[in-house]
Design a protein around this motif. Structure first.
Motif, PDB file in Angstrom:
ATOM      1  N   VAL A   7       1.698   8.427  -2.090  1.00  0.00           N
ATOM      2  CA  VAL A   7       3.108   8.684  -1.788  1.00  0.00           C
ATOM      3  C   VAL A   7       3.779   7.426  -1.253  1.00  0.00           C
ATOM      4  CG1 VAL A   7       4.665   9.934  -0.248  1.00  0.00           C
ATOM      5  CG2 VAL A   7       2.838  11.165  -1.441  1.00  0.00           C
ATOM      6  N   ASN A   8       3.096   6.721  -0.356  1.00  0.00           N
ATOM      7  CA  ASN A   8       3.700   5.542   0.260  1.00  0.00           C
ATOM      8  C   ASN A   8       3.875   4.407  -0.742  1.00  0.00           C
ATOM      9  OD1 ASN A   8       4.007   6.709   2.759  1.00  0.00           O
ATOM     10  ND2 ASN A   8       2.047   5.981   3.549  1.00  0.00           N
ATOM     11  N   VAL A   9       2.906   4.211  -1.628  1.00  0.00           N
ATOM     12  CA  VAL A   9       3.036   3.156  -2.639  1.00  0.00           C
ATOM     13  C   VAL A   9       4.206   3.459  -3.559  1.00  0.00           C
ATOM     14  CG1 VAL A   9       1.968   2.075  -4.655  1.00  0.00           C
ATOM     15  CG2 VAL A   9       0.643   2.399  -2.565  1.00  0.00           C
ATOM     16  N   ARG A  10       4.321   4.715  -4.001  1.00  0.00           N
ATOM     17  CA  ARG A  10       5.448   5.072  -4.873  1.00  0.00           C
ATOM     18  C   ARG A  10       6.775   4.881  -4.144  1.00  0.00           C
ATOM     19  NH1 ARG A  10       2.022   9.493  -6.296  1.00  0.00           N
ATOM     20  NH2 ARG A  10       3.229  10.891  -4.956  1.00  0.00           N
ATOM     21  N   ARG A  11       6.794   5.249  -2.858  1.00  0.00           N
ATOM     22  CA  ARG A  11       8.045   5.147  -2.094  1.00  0.00           C
ATOM     23  C   ARG A  11       8.457   3.689  -1.911  1.00  0.00           C
ATOM     24  NH1 ARG A  11       8.878   5.141   3.617  1.00  0.00           N
ATOM     25  NH2 ARG A  11       6.678   5.649   3.959  1.00  0.00           N
ATOM     26  N   PHE A  12       7.512   2.848  -1.529  1.00  0.00           N
ATOM     27  CA  PHE A  12       7.851   1.447  -1.291  1.00  0.00           C
ATOM     28  C   PHE A  12       8.095   0.684  -2.593  1.00  0.00           C
ATOM     29  CE2 PHE A  12       5.418   2.115   2.802  1.00  0.00           C
ATOM     30  CZ  PHE A  12       6.532   1.996   3.620  1.00  0.00           C
ATOM     31  N   ARG A  13       7.506   1.150  -3.691  1.00  0.00           N
ATOM     32  CA  ARG A  13       7.686   0.453  -4.972  1.00  0.00           C
ATOM     33  C   ARG A  13       9.132   0.527  -5.437  1.00  0.00           C
ATOM     34  NH1 ARG A  13       7.012   2.258 -10.272  1.00  0.00           N
ATOM     35  NH2 ARG A  13       5.898   4.149  -9.663  1.00  0.00           N
ATOM     36  N   GLY A  14       9.818   1.628  -5.131  1.00  0.00           N
ATOM     37  CA  GLY A  14      11.236   1.757  -5.468  1.00  0.00           C
ATOM     38  C   GLY A  14      11.491   1.550  -6.945  1.00  0.00           C
ATOM     39  N   SER A  15      12.323   0.552  -7.252  1.00  0.00           N
ATOM     40  CA  SER A  15      12.704   0.307  -8.647  1.00  0.00           C
ATOM     41  C   SER A  15      11.703  -0.565  -9.393  1.00  0.00           C
ATOM     42  CB  SER A  15      14.092  -0.345  -8.692  1.00  0.00           C
ATOM     43  OG  SER A  15      14.074  -1.596  -8.016  1.00  0.00           O
ATOM     44  N   MET A  16      10.684  -1.083  -8.688  1.00  0.00           N
ATOM     45  CA  MET A  16       9.652  -1.867  -9.375  1.00  0.00           C
ATOM     46  C   MET A  16       8.858  -0.958 -10.310  1.00  0.00           C
ATOM     47  SD  MET A  16       7.970  -4.157  -6.289  1.00  0.00           S
ATOM     48  CE  MET A  16       6.855  -5.072  -7.373  1.00  0.00           C
ATOM     49  N   GLN A  37      -1.748   7.905  -8.398  1.00  0.00           N
ATOM     50  CA  GLN A  37      -2.137   9.265  -8.777  1.00  0.00           C
ATOM     51  C   GLN A  37      -3.160   9.858  -7.804  1.00  0.00           C
ATOM     52  OE1 GLN A  37      -3.552   8.712 -12.787  1.00  0.00           O
ATOM     53  NE2 GLN A  37      -1.482   8.649 -13.664  1.00  0.00           N
ATOM     54  N   GLY A  38      -3.510   9.080  -6.767  1.00  0.00           N
ATOM     55  CA  GLY A  38      -4.472   9.565  -5.784  1.00  0.00           C
ATOM     56  C   GLY A  38      -5.887   9.634  -6.309  1.00  0.00           C
ATOM     57  N   THR A  47      -7.732  -5.024  -1.440  1.00  0.00           N
ATOM     58  CA  THR A  47      -6.784  -4.380  -2.356  1.00  0.00           C
ATOM     59  C   THR A  47      -5.552  -3.903  -1.609  1.00  0.00           C
ATOM     60  OG1 THR A  47      -8.543  -3.676  -3.866  1.00  0.00           O
ATOM     61  CG2 THR A  47      -6.474  -2.449  -3.960  1.00  0.00           C
ATOM     62  N   LEU A  48      -5.761  -3.275  -0.462  1.00  0.00           N
ATOM     63  CA  LEU A  48      -4.628  -2.794   0.333  1.00  0.00           C
ATOM     64  C   LEU A  48      -3.746  -3.949   0.794  1.00  0.00           C
ATOM     65  CD1 LEU A  48      -6.475  -0.116   2.485  1.00  0.00           C
ATOM     66  CD2 LEU A  48      -4.849   0.324   0.630  1.00  0.00           C
ATOM     67  N   SER A  49      -4.384  -5.060   1.166  1.00  0.00           N
ATOM     68  CA  SER A  49      -3.616  -6.223   1.609  1.00  0.00           C
ATOM     69  C   SER A  49      -2.767  -6.781   0.477  1.00  0.00           C
ATOM     70  CB  SER A  49      -4.569  -7.304   2.135  1.00  0.00           C
ATOM     71  OG  SER A  49      -3.848  -8.440   2.554  1.00  0.00           O
ATOM     72  N   LYS A  50      -3.321  -6.830  -0.726  1.00  0.00           N
ATOM     73  CA  LYS A  50      -2.555  -7.329  -1.879  1.00  0.00           C
ATOM     74  C   LYS A  50      -1.366  -6.422  -2.167  1.00  0.00           C
ATOM     75  CE  LYS A  50      -6.356  -9.700  -4.238  1.00  0.00           C
ATOM     76  NZ  LYS A  50      -7.225  -9.719  -5.450  1.00  0.00           N
ATOM     77  N   LEU A  51      -1.600  -5.113  -2.106  1.00  0.00           N
ATOM     78  CA  LEU A  51      -0.509  -4.167  -2.338  1.00  0.00           C
ATOM     79  C   LEU A  51       0.576  -4.315  -1.267  1.00  0.00           C
ATOM     80  CD1 LEU A  51      -2.203  -0.788  -3.320  1.00  0.00           C
ATOM     81  CD2 LEU A  51      -0.570  -2.082  -4.685  1.00  0.00           C
ATOM     82  N   ALA A  52       0.148  -4.403  -0.013  1.00  0.00           N
ATOM     83  CA  ALA A  52       1.110  -4.505   1.082  1.00  0.00           C
ATOM     84  C   ALA A  52       1.952  -5.766   0.944  1.00  0.00           C
ATOM     85  CB  ALA A  52       0.376  -4.493   2.422  1.00  0.00           C
ATOM     86  N   GLN A  61       1.497   0.646   7.185  1.00  0.00           N
ATOM     87  CA  GLN A  61       2.587   1.430   6.600  1.00  0.00           C
ATOM     88  C   GLN A  61       2.186   2.038   5.261  1.00  0.00           C
ATOM     89  OE1 GLN A  61       5.518  -1.975   7.360  1.00  0.00           O
ATOM     90  NE2 GLN A  61       6.854  -0.202   7.318  1.00  0.00           N
ATOM     91  N   LEU A  62       1.242   1.412   4.583  1.00  0.00           N
ATOM     92  CA  LEU A  62       0.768   1.978   3.321  1.00  0.00           C
ATOM     93  C   LEU A  62      -0.083   3.219   3.549  1.00  0.00           C
ATOM     94  CD1 LEU A  62      -0.387  -0.979   1.053  1.00  0.00           C
ATOM     95  CD2 LEU A  62       1.642   0.446   0.803  1.00  0.00           C
ATOM     96  N   LEU A  63      -0.778   3.234   4.663  1.00  0.00           N
ATOM     97  CA  LEU A  63      -1.788   4.266   4.869  1.00  0.00           C
ATOM     98  C   LEU A  63      -1.277   5.483   5.614  1.00  0.00           C
ATOM     99  CD1 LEU A  63      -4.695   1.869   5.787  1.00  0.00           C
ATOM    100  CD2 LEU A  63      -4.331   3.020   3.614  1.00  0.00           C
ATOM    101  N   LYS A  64      -0.236   5.279   6.443  1.00  0.00           N
ATOM    102  CA  LYS A  64       0.297   6.417   7.183  1.00  0.00           C
ATOM    103  C   LYS A  64       1.633   6.020   7.773  1.00  0.00           C
ATOM    104  CE  LYS A  64      -2.080   5.138  11.477  1.00  0.00           C
ATOM    105  NZ  LYS A  64      -3.009   5.580  12.522  1.00  0.00           N
TER     106      LYS A  64
END
Length: 394
Positions: A7-16, A37-38, A47-52, A61-64
């Motif tokens: 949910v957080n990745v989709r939310r922060f991705r926005g228009s990307m 897709q979980g 991986t989380l650091s690259k995404l963040a 913020q990605l995790l909770k």
């Protein structure tokens, strides 16, 4: 936990697009798709650091979502802490204190109490007492005679320090960083170079939490170089130096600098062996037990799970780790055991961590991620009950 990340990745991705995000993060589109897709089990810290970094957010913020701590009292909780951290003295032209000054002895007791609660993992309780503690210490610094100014400034630095550490565990990284900088400013009014160096180590830890691994490593190394022991140093000096070195090792491990991380672990181990005991100096624990704990952490974050479990065997039975560190060590072991397919042992490790630190575990991401992975393998009633207690979606 996977749902929260998705949910957080989709939310922060926005228009990307997913393709845009994958390119910016240096990941494959398939990995990004599985995460959203979980379906991506236990993403690594790398991986989380690259995404963040690609999404311009901190890893927590990605995790909770940052934790709120409702108390029913407007003078307690995260908002009250933010208020205490942002006085307006310079804007109104005079000191503004919401609490009365303490005696120097009273200030020492207040800071000692706060740190005891912190190492006991009582973060919710601290969110209630810290606003008052900070205000009291600020008033005390203003009220004491010149001879007491330096020691009270150091106490205020320690109060800001424990506040920053608590806020990190509550997912509040921005005010935590403000508290860290306030701590350094206060320490510079004191006379203790080891305290100032240790506070730089705390800043490095906060950078680590934010996923700024290279900066964390550089801050730790520079602070360690500044107090490198010469001649016959005291045990507190060795402890402060070793703590900075092991922080640098942890940061290097998360930055996937495996050789450097292991070299720094070896350096820290030499310091610990020279000390010959676990110590608690400057609100920081260091010694043989801490080196074992962090060497396991380095192996876990570099995904060498067999090495992590091998290193864990060196943990002294009667170790000098505080409660929060013992729980974190158990969580690291649980993750390694899960990745080695030793599911029951992993669950036992998590249950032990819960029994030891019920307040600690509910604010931690790592054990929840590991439990989510175990649930996907075994949806039995005991696991579902455990997941319910930790707020992990079944």
């Amino acid at each position: 936990m996977h749902d929260e990340l998705a949910v957080n990745v989709r939310r922060f991705r926005g228009s990307m697009t997913q393709t845009d995000l994958a390119a910016a993060a240096g990941l494959s589109v398939d990995v990004v798709r599985q995460i959203e897709q979980g379906r991506y089990n236990n993403p690594t810290l790398n991986t989380l650091s690259k995404l963040a970094g690609a999404l311009d957010v901190a890893v927590p913020q990605l995790l909770k979502e940052p934790a709120a701590v409702p108390t029913g009292n407007p003078h307690e909780g995260v908002v009250a802490i933010r208020r205490a951290l942002t006085p307006v003295d310079d804007l109104v032209g005079e000191p503004v204190f919401e609490e009365d000054a303490l005696t120097v002895r009273g200030a020492e007791q207040a800071v000692t109490y706060a740190w005891g609660a912190y190492w006991g993992g009582r973060y919710d309780h601290l969110s209630a007492v810290l606003p008052t503690t900070i205000s009291q210490l600020r008033a005390t610094l203003h009220a004491v005679p010149a001879d007491d100014h330096a020691p009270v400034a150091e106490l205020l630095a320690r109060a800001y320090w424990v506040t920053g550490c608590t806020l990190v565990h509550l997912g509040q990284t921005d005010p935590a960083w403000e508290a860290s900088r306030q701590a350094l400013t206060a320490a510079q009014q004191g006379n203790d170079p080891l305290l100032e160096a240790t506070l730089r180590g705390n800043a490095a830890w906060q950078l680590l939490v934010q996923g700024r691994y290279d900066e964390s490593r550089r801050v730790s190394v520079r602070a360690a170089d500044g107090i490198e022991p010469q001649g016959t140093p005291s045990l507190p000096h060795l402890s402060a130096y070793g703590s900075l070195v092991i922080t640098a090792a942890t940061a290097a491990g998360r930055d996937q600098r495996v050789l450097e991380a292991n070299h720094l672990v070896d350096t820290a181990r030499e310091v610990a062996d020279r000390m010959g005991q676990d110590r608690h100096d400057y609100e920081t624990y260091f010694g043989p037990s801490q080196v074992v704990m962090q060497s396991v952490d380095v192996a876990v974050v570099t995904e060498d799970y067999g090495q992590a479990l091998s290193r864990a065997k060196a943990m002294p039975r009667e170790n000098g780790l505080p409660l929060a560190s013992r729980c974190r060590h158990l969580a690291d072991k649980a993750l390694a055991l899960t990745n080695e397919g030793r599911n029951q042992e992993a669950l036992d490790s998590l249950l032990t961590a819960e029994a030891m630190g019920r307040d600690w575990i509910k604010h931690q991401t790592l054990p929840k991620r590991t439990l989510a992975e175990l649930l996907e393998r075994d949806n039995s009633s005991p696991l579902r009950e455990f997941a319910g207690r930790l707020g992990v979606r079944v």
